[in-house]
Motif scaffolding. Structure first.
Motif, short mmCIF file in Angstrom:
data_model
loop_
_atom_site.label_atom_id
_atom_site.label_comp_id
_atom_site.label_asym_id
_atom_site.label_seq_id
_atom_site.Cartn_x
_atom_site.Cartn_y
_atom_site.Cartn_z
N LYS A 122 0.85 -1.18 0.00
CA LYS A 122 0.00 0.00 0.00
C LYS A 122 0.89 1.23 0.00
O LYS A 122 1.74 1.40 0.88
CB LYS A 122 -0.92 0.01 1.22
CG LYS A 122 -1.77 1.26 1.30
CD LYS A 122 -2.85 1.12 2.32
CE LYS A 122 -3.50 2.46 2.61
NZ LYS A 122 -3.81 3.21 1.39
N THR A 123 0.67 2.11 -0.98
CA THR A 123 1.59 3.22 -1.19
C THR A 123 1.04 4.58 -0.77
O THR A 123 1.77 5.56 -0.80
CB THR A 123 2.00 3.30 -2.67
OG1 THR A 123 0.80 3.46 -3.47
CG2 THR A 123 2.72 2.04 -3.10
N PHE A 154 -5.50 0.29 6.18
CA PHE A 154 -4.81 -0.94 5.79
C PHE A 154 -5.08 -1.96 6.89
O PHE A 154 -4.51 -1.87 7.98
CB PHE A 154 -3.31 -0.70 5.63
CG PHE A 154 -2.53 -1.91 5.14
CD1 PHE A 154 -2.23 -2.04 3.80
CD2 PHE A 154 -2.12 -2.90 6.03
CE1 PHE A 154 -1.50 -3.15 3.35
CE2 PHE A 154 -1.41 -3.99 5.59
CZ PHE A 154 -1.10 -4.13 4.25
N THR A 155 -5.95 -2.91 6.61
CA THR A 155 -6.37 -3.86 7.64
C THR A 155 -6.34 -5.28 7.08
O THR A 155 -6.97 -5.57 6.07
CB THR A 155 -7.79 -3.56 8.14
OG1 THR A 155 -7.86 -2.21 8.60
CG2 THR A 155 -8.18 -4.50 9.27
N GLY A 170 10.67 -10.99 2.41
CA GLY A 170 10.97 -9.63 2.81
C GLY A 170 10.10 -8.63 2.08
O GLY A 170 9.87 -8.76 0.86
N ASP A 171 9.60 -7.63 2.81
CA ASP A 171 8.67 -6.63 2.26
C ASP A 171 7.38 -7.26 1.76
O ASP A 171 6.70 -6.71 0.89
CB ASP A 171 9.32 -5.81 1.13
CG ASP A 171 10.47 -4.95 1.62
OD1 ASP A 171 10.43 -4.53 2.79
OD2 ASP A 171 11.40 -4.70 0.84
N GLY A 172 7.04 -8.42 2.32
CA GLY A 172 5.81 -9.10 1.90
C GLY A 172 4.57 -8.28 2.20
O GLY A 172 3.69 -8.13 1.35
N ILE A 173 4.49 -7.76 3.41
CA ILE A 173 3.38 -6.90 3.81
C ILE A 173 3.98 -5.54 4.12
O ILE A 173 4.72 -5.39 5.09
CB ILE A 173 2.64 -7.48 5.03
CG1 ILE A 173 2.02 -8.85 4.69
CG2 ILE A 173 1.55 -6.51 5.50
CD1 ILE A 173 1.44 -9.58 5.88
N THR A 174 3.67 -4.55 3.27
CA THR A 174 4.30 -3.23 3.37
C THR A 174 3.25 -2.16 3.20
O THR A 174 2.48 -2.18 2.24
CB THR A 174 5.38 -3.05 2.29
OG1 THR A 174 6.34 -4.10 2.39
CG2 THR A 174 6.08 -1.72 2.43
N SER A 175 3.22 -1.18 4.11
CA SER A 175 2.22 -0.12 4.04
C SER A 175 2.85 1.23 4.36
O SER A 175 3.61 1.37 5.32
CB SER A 175 1.07 -0.39 5.01
OG SER A 175 0.12 0.67 4.97
#
Length: 244
Positions: A148-149, A154-155, A176-181
């Protein structure tokens, strides 16, 4: 399969103010891979402009790998500025690896979701009997990411499956960086049945993280963070029980 988006150029797309809604239910073949919805082409679901993407999948109740919604090793979802909602439920099958929602990377930009809009993902692992590894939300393989950029909610909510074989995790990131917000993020997770099951699992550095000033809140009764900085926020990181 329920809904298949696969092959060069295959996609569901819209622009302007239109919305995208995809719903699928996997079949009952005993050979497995009875996906509810599989996105396995580049930009397989694409939304430009302001609108919504909604994907709902139910895995079939036979065989293994009965994943509710899977973004495969050559697939991606591109949301633009759209809000993206994904609801996936693994099938109550006699095989393992029936995840609710799976992002399965196969290289840069694959097995991925990117958007600057709000992100809401709910995954419930399936399985049954003595099966195992039925995760609510599961990310693995190079390129797999939920990214998410922009600002906005973000849930992620994940619940592990019911197989007594164990290791039925609520949310697992193995990349790595799998879930990123870039926005404040909240992860709610419940371990499934059997030994070794945990609510939130991160096996790599920055498996779950926020960037910039965004906060990260993790709510689960059980955690398995096996790498340094497996969960990471440079501002506020909250790790708390899901229930008091």
């Amino acid at each position: 399969y329920g809904i298949v988006i696969s092959g060069t150029g295959a996609n569901i797309s819209t622009s302007g103010t239109g919305a995208i809604s995809v719903t699928g239910t996997g079949g009952g073949g005993t050979g497995g891979n009875n996906y509810g919805v599989i996105v396995n082409s580049a930009s397989g679901v694409t939304r430009t402009g302001v609108g919504t993407i909604s994907i709902t999948g139910q895995g079939g109740n036979a065989g293994g790998n009965a994943v509710g919604v899977i973004v495969g090793s050559t697939g991606s979802i591109v949301g633009g500025t759209s809000a993206v909602t994904i609801n996936g439920t693994g099938g109550l099958s006699n095989g393992s690896s029936s995840h609710g929602v799976q992002f399965n990377g196969g290289g840069a930009g694959t097995g991925s979701l990117t958007t600057s809009g709000a992100v809401t993902i709910t995954g419930t692992g399936g399985g049954g009997g003595t099966t195992n590894n039925n995760h609510g939300i599961f990310l693995s393989g190079t390129g797999a990411t939920i990214a998410k950029t922009g600002a906005g909610a973000f849930t992620l909510t994940g619940t592990g499956g019911t197989g007594s074989g164990g290791s039925n995790h609520g949310i697992q990131s193995s990349i790595g960086d799998g879930i990123t917000s870039a926005a404040n993020a909240t992860l709610n997770a419940t371990a499934g049945a059997g030994a070794g099951s945990a609510g939130i699992v991160s096996t790599v550095t920055n498996g779950i993280r926020t960037t910039g000033a965004a906060t990260l809140t993790l709510l689960s009764n059980t955690y398995n963070i096996t790498a340094a900085s497996g969960v990471n926020s440079i501002t506020t990181l909250t790790i708390a029980p899901l229930t008091a």
